[in-house]
Design an enzyme around this catalytic site. Structure first.
Site, PDB file in Angstrom:
ATOM      1  N   GLY A  22       1.137  -1.075   0.269  1.00 60.61           N
ATOM      2  CA  GLY A  22       0.213   0.116   0.360  1.00 60.61           C
ATOM      3  C   GLY A  22       0.387   1.255  -0.100  1.00 60.61           C
TER       4      GLY A  22
ATOM      5  N   GLY B 175       0.735   5.769   0.470  1.00 60.06           N
ATOM      6  CA  GLY B 175      -0.151   6.958   1.080  1.00 60.06           C
ATOM      7  C   GLY B 175       1.099   8.236   1.411  1.00 60.06           C
ATOM      8  N   GLY B 176       0.518   9.375   1.919  1.00 58.43           N
ATOM      9  CA  GLY B 176       1.141  10.147   2.104  1.00 58.43           C
ATOM     10  C   GLY B 176       2.109  10.003   2.573  1.00 58.43           C
TER      11      GLY B 176
ATOM     12  N   GLY C 185       4.412   8.001   3.191  1.00 59.25           N
ATOM     13  CA  GLY C 185       5.853   6.620   1.938  1.00 59.25           C
ATOM     14  C   GLY C 185       4.347   5.342   1.476  1.00 59.25           C
TER      15      GLY C 185
ATOM     16  N   VAL D 212       4.420   1.436   1.884  1.00 61.33           N
ATOM     17  CA  VAL D 212       4.874   0.054   2.225  1.00 61.33           C
ATOM     18  C   VAL D 212       4.950  -1.753   1.353  1.00 61.33           C
ATOM     19  CG1 VAL D 212       3.781  -1.440   3.978  1.00 61.33           C
ATOM     20  CG2 VAL D 212       3.490   1.310   4.573  1.00 61.33           C
TER      21      VAL D 212
ATOM     22  N   LYS E  59       8.402   0.129   5.810  1.00 64.97           N
ATOM     23  CA  LYS E  59       8.034   1.310   5.145  1.00 64.97           C
ATOM     24  C   LYS E  59       8.803   2.613   4.492  1.00 64.97           C
ATOM     25  CE  LYS E  59       4.689   4.843   6.060  1.00 64.97           C
ATOM     26  NZ  LYS E  59       3.532   5.485   7.040  1.00 64.97           N
TER      27      LYS E  59
ATOM     28  N   ASP F  20      -2.025   9.124  14.764  1.00 61.17           N
ATOM     29  CA  ASP F  20      -2.844   8.615  13.719  1.00 61.17           C
ATOM     30  C   ASP F  20      -3.961   7.260  13.915  1.00 61.17           C
ATOM     31  OD1 ASP F  20      -3.677   8.815  11.434  1.00 61.17           O
ATOM     32  OD2 ASP F  20      -1.822   7.829  10.628  1.00 61.17           O
TER      33      ASP F  20
END
Lengths: 196, 731
Positions: free
Chosen positions: B79, B81-82, B84, B86, B101, B206
């Protein structure tokens, strides 16, 4: 708006002026990239490569909106930043040739970056001169060299930025390289012996 | 060299290069047919071809499966995202699989950010707890900062919720009371892990279902601890897409009060997770991040028991307590939350009590209802709770007063607007007859439609701001000038239409899938030409207002009346428009008028002959640059506002491309790209390009963003007025 305090007026004036020349924005990108490049080369281990794309991403964050009213998109910005990279490296090479003074630290850091680029291009000043000549024939090819070589853009990015198909960008790239190779090192191209 | 010969060389080179090398020479000899010079020229180029590294980028280690980072071999992307990407990876020395990550590439350029990342990763790496996926290593290989953590088998809680919605899932049960207990058990175990981390001084910041992984036994593991929640990292993502909507953000995070973000932020977010597990719905939902954030800050969640009546009362109280708006009213520690959940699971009394008189009343009555069904009392008390909350939140809201300059009083309707599109983003509110005094409204862009009758009305668009920090509450006093057809400014009418914003489709970094591209455009009118110096001077005379701030220092009187007026701030331009009962256009209106249904490239169509001349664009910029650049370029390069009839749109609008760029009321937050349409606008859009055009501004919409600082004006930006053809009304 009415009865504006003087400092607001000054600021307004500054912005009106900032808008006046394309040069201002370019200079800002130039200065910032120069700083980032020097910093990056200093803070990293020797032999480290300068990553233009990463620099551009970071600069993009840093400038925020304040200076970015000149371009319409991130793509436009990348294209401008690639030109700035070219200027930074070529200016550096030229100033080195002229043995000019540069700020302490900056010289050494950029020396390494310039050397790293020159490893793939030969003399940067000669390359720049050749690009100027190429620009007289087909400016689009110069832009491509800026993006690809100075901006470390992928072929896909180059295609998007120049609004061309990937195929034709590959064609352009091959041509530009051959043209520059020939121009920079006339001996490398074998003479057209015994032309029929 | 002439262009013809150049393109022949280009073509021959391209064709020859495609052939096997042995055939190239013969091919060129044939093609050049005796033109020795041409042959020599192309042949030299073809001969120069080589696979060397000339001008090629150095091998940048792109992170992809197969790449080796020190001890780790990347196997599969899990996956991105903002913060990094993974990967599933193999750790060679220990022969095990891990999750890695990798931070974005520009991450390393900010030394403070790297230092913070390393510090937090190291702190998180010390956490050894069965409820926390351990971090094995924090490292840097080449340019890649990364950390390796345990690869937890199973799926995350977000997936579990999806599965449960289908009646599957690890912890699903048909018996809802079992389901509630499972929710309590999972959250209890996460709270236990959180408590451990908090005691070690590590805040997660988070907590969300994606960061809680259920192992095959249904035991939750927290991942991605306290790592790189850097604002600046979130703004540009690996994929350049807007980050997910912030459903689990705490109010203090939503308000961007970084110093208040502590362990209790995690408790809040975990409360939201509990809420979702219990009700299968989110406490705060919305179409946009801004809507969600606004609700997180200002709204009370719908009580869980009013969403799902069967939820045990104590569990509802625990959820409410964890999700209190003010950190001080939440559970003080994750341990306390865990203890209450444990008590609930053991059937023992919990400790949490709802704070505050109004709430307490609600709770007493709720208890009472269990005995005597005093439903009316419940309703009253809950209304009281909402009211108290509302009053608290509204303290900082701006106020608006509106009067009509002259003539009959008018009726005022306030409509919340999407600041970029200018479309309604909520229900209109009837504010009644003028004068309107100190009406308190939620922050955001609003339109005040001041209506005398169907033909005579004014539209006042304003950004209302929340007081915060040292800023005092905004108190706006507006004067409306309702007008009808008698206005001296000539406009062209456009019917309502379904369209989509092209500026958002290309050229601007916005999420291309976002629904707000599609716009239901209400019928409107747009000025037939750019506002001229003459029109602006007439307005100054008529209104008795002083000239724009910037004009004093310039010999602006040199500009003739028929040239487009420039060097106005957006406020000054708006004041002008409003004096005549108009407003500034929004992007969709302008785009529709300029580009029509088929998105033509130029105002007149797609024909690209003589564009520069027709549109008055000097593509390479004015001959003067830098120090010679001066506002006087207007005099040299701008043309009369009603010139170039051959460049008009089919409806007759002049100079939609070129001449001067035109201000819009469309605002957005541009400080963090991708373009953010949900935050408070800090920039506004100008459209149509000016006499000076960058390479990209040679065709429509020729957009450009400009910072919205007070007092900022540009010598290439003018304006054109707009207005709806019918005001908003209350349904």
């Amino acid at each position: 708006m009415q009865n504006e305090p003087d400092n607001a007026r000054d600021e307004a004036d500054t912005f009106a002026r900032a808008d006046e020349s394309k040069g201002d924005f370019f200079e800002r990108v130039y200065d910032e990239l120069h700083g980032l490049a020097s910093r990056q080369m200093r803070s990293q281990s020797p032999g480290h490569t300068l990553q233009a794309t990463a620099l551009v991403s970071e600069l993009f964050l840093k400038l925020g909106h304040h200076d970015l009213e000149r371009w319409q998109s991130r793509d436009h910005f990348i294209s401008m930043a690639a030109s700035a990279m070219r200027s930074i490296l070529v200016d550096h090479a030229r100033s080195k040739n002229r043995q000019k003074r540069t700020p302490p630290g900056g010289r050494v850091a950029l020396d390494e970056a310039a050397a790293e680029f020159e490893g793939r291009s030969g003399d940067l000043v000669a390359l720049d001169d050749a690009l100027v000549a190429l620009g007289g024939l087909e400016p689009g090819l110069v832009k491509l060299v800026e993006l690809r070589f100075f901006g470390s853009c992928s072929m896909e990015e180059c295609a998007r930025l120049s609004e061309k198909s990937l195929r034709s960008v590959h064609r352009d790239w091959r041509f530009a390289k051959n043209w520059l190779r020939k121009r920079l090192d006339p001996d490398s191209a074998k003479p057209a012996s015994g032309s029929a | 060299m002439n262009a013809d010969r150049w393109s022949r060389i280009r073509r021959l080179h391209a064709e020859a290069s495609e052939l096997p090398s042995a055939e190239r020479r013969a091919f060129l000899e044939t093609e050049c047919a005796g033109d020795q010079i041409l042959f020599a020229e192309v042949w030299e180029l073809v001969e120069a071809d080589s696979d060397d590294d000339f001008l090629e980028a150095p091998e940048v280690e792109h992170v992809a499966p197969g790449v080796i980072l020190g001890d780790f071999e990347l196997l599969e992307e899990l996956g991105s995202g903002g913060t990094g990407i993974v990967f599933r990876a193999r750790q060679k020395s220990l022969e095990r699989e891990v999750a890695i990550k990798i931070m974005p590439r520009h991450f390393a350029l900010n030394e403070r950010r790297v230092a913070r990342f390393v510090r937090e990763a190291k702190a998180a790496a010390k956490l050894k707890h069965p409820g926390i996926a351990p971090i094995f290593e924090v490292g840097l290989v080449g340019d890649n900062h990364f950390f390796a953590m345990e690869l937890v088998a199973g799926h995350d809680l977000a997936r579990e919720l999806e599965l449960q919605a289908e009646g599957r899932g690890l912890c699903a049960s048909k018996d809802s009371s079992v389901q509630f207990r499972e929710a309590a058990r999972i959250v209890m175990q996460v709270a236990e892990a959180l408590d451990f981390a908090h005691r070690a001084g590590v805040v997660h910041r988070d907590i969300k279902p994606n960061n809680i992984i259920l192992d095959p036994e249904g035991r939750p593991r927290l991942v991605d601890f306290g790592l790189a929640k850097d604002e600046s990292l979130g703004s540009i993502t690996v994929t350049d897409k807007v980050e997910g909507t912030p459903y689990y953000m705490s109010p203090e995070q939503a308000r961007l009060v970084e110093e208040q973000v502590d362990a209790r932020t995690d408790i809040y977010s975990l409360g939201v997770v509990l809420y979702e597990l219990l009700t299968r719905s989110r406490p705060f939902d919305g179409r946009t991040s801004q809507e969600v954030i606004s609700k997180i800050i200002r709204r009370e969640p719908k009580p869980v028991r009013s969403v799902v009546p069967g939820i045990p009362r104590d569990l509802a109280v625990i959820c409410t307590k964890a999700m209190e708006k003010r950190p001080g009213e939440r559970y003080a520690t994750a341990r306390a939350l865990r203890d209450d959940l444990t008590s609930f699971l053991a059937g023992e009394p919990i400790r949490a009590r709802p704070p505050g008189m109004v709430r307490k009343m609600g709770r007493l009555v709720t208890r009472h209802r269990v005995a005597s069904s005093a439903a009316v009392g419940v309703a009253l008390a809950l209304a009281g709770a909402n009211y108290a909350q509302e009053v608290w939140a509204r303290q900082a809201w701006p106020t608006v007063s509106i009067t009509v300059a002259s003539g009959p009083e008018a009726h005022v309707v306030a409509t919340p607007l999407q600041a970029f599109l200018g479309t309604a983003r909520g229900e209109s509110i009837d504010l009644g007859q003028t004068p309107i005094e100190d009406e308190r409204l939620e922050p955001g862009r609003w339109r005040f439609s001041v209506v005398v009758d169907a033909q005579h009305f004014a539209e006042l668009d304003r950004d209302l701001k929340l007081a915060g920090g040292d800023e005092k509450r905004q108190e706006l006093e507006l004067e409306a000038h309702p007008s009808g057809e008698e206005s001296p400014l000539k406009t062209v009418p456009f019917e309502s239409v379904e369209m989509h914003s092209r500026i958002l489709e290309r050229g601007v970094d916005a999420d291309p899938t976002a629904a707000w591209r599609d716009v239901s455009l209400r019928s409107f009118q747009l000025g037939i030409h750019e506002v001229s110096f003459g029109e602006y001077r007439a307005y100054l005379e008529e209104s008795g207002r002083p000239g724009p701030g910037l004009w004093d220092s310039l010999d602006i009187q040199a500009a003739s009346d028929d040239l487009p007026v420039v060097l106005l701030t957006q406020e000054e331009a708006r004041d002008f428009a409003e004096w005549y009962g108009y407003r500034l256009p929004y992007d969709p209106e302008w785009e529709w008028a300029a580009m029509g249904a088929d998105g033509r490239r130029y105002p007149w169509g797609d024909a690209d002959e003589d564009v520069a001349k027709r549109a008055n664009i000097h593509a390479d910029g004015p001959p003067s640059q830098g120090s010679q650049g001066h506002w006087r370029e207007v005099l040299a390069f701008a043309e009369p506002v009603d010139s170039r009839p051959d460049a008009r749109t089919p409806e007759g609008l002049f100079h939609m491309l070129g001449n001067v760029s035109e201000m819009t009321a469309s605002g957005a937050s541009y400080s963090a790209l991708p373009l953010n349409l949900e935050k408070q606008p800090d920039s506004f859009l100008t459209l149509g390009g000016a006499w000076f055009a960058d390479t990209l501004a040679k065709y429509l919409p020729a957009a450009s963003w400009r910072p919205l600082f007070e007092g900022t004006a540009y010598h290439r930006v003018g304006l054109r007025v707009a207005k709806s053809r019918a005001p908003f009304s209350v349904r």
